[in-house]
Design an enzyme around this catalytic site. Structure first.
Site: not given
Ligand code: ZN
Length: 165
Positions: A46, A51, A91-92, A133-134, A137
């Protein structure tokens, strides 16, 4: 389409609530393409627009399980949730850190597709966790913000150590 550099914690854009999308134009479609490429290039499941440095209410998800597919969500909102579950998340934007996070087990999400058509998803399991999670963000919330105070302190120590090395 090109892969875009990822914004990494503690980049302030990650803490900003995002703006709603109002025009479903070619610029949006180009951004979605970049986000999808960036997610796959980094082996993510995701990715949210902040990001890649864009403070807009957009996320792409592909949990890459059998039968799953790419989902592009514009202006997503969680409209219902139930149950409790916890699982290890990463998380990236926070490379190399993972921890166990409590989430709702099932969620209903309303969003628009890239053409502005509304749709609804009812999800459980990995997809429900990823959606939460997304969408966090998009509200400027990171998974580390959902850790207990003690674990968040452990994260800060870990992070300082990373910065120092
Ligand atoms: Zn993340």
């Amino acid at each position: 389409m090109p892969e875009v550099p990822l914004r990494i914690y503690p980049d302030p854009i990650l803490k900003q609530p995002t703006e709603e999308v109002t025009s479903f134009d070619s610029e949006l479609k180009r951004l979605l393409g970049d986000m999808v490429d960036t997610m796959y290039a980094n082996r993510g499941i995701g990715l949210a627009a902040p990001q890649v440095g864009v403070s807009k209410r957009i996320t792409v998800i592909d949990i890459q399980e059998e039968g799953s597919e790419l989902i592009e969500l514009i202006n997503p909102q969680i409209t219902a949730s139930s149950g409790n579950t916890s699982s290890e998340e990463g998380c990236l934007s926070i490379p190399d850190f993972r921890d166990t996070i409590k989430r709702a087990e099932r969620v209903t999400v309303e969003a628009e597709d890239p053409s502005g058509e509304p749709f609804q998803i009812e999800a459980e399991g990995m997809l429900a966790i990823c959606l939460q999670h997304e969408i966090d963000h998009l509200d400027g919330v990171l998974f580390i913000d959902r850790l207990s105070r003690l674990k968040r302190e452990m994260f800060r120590k870990w992070f300082r150590k990373q910065q120092g090395s």
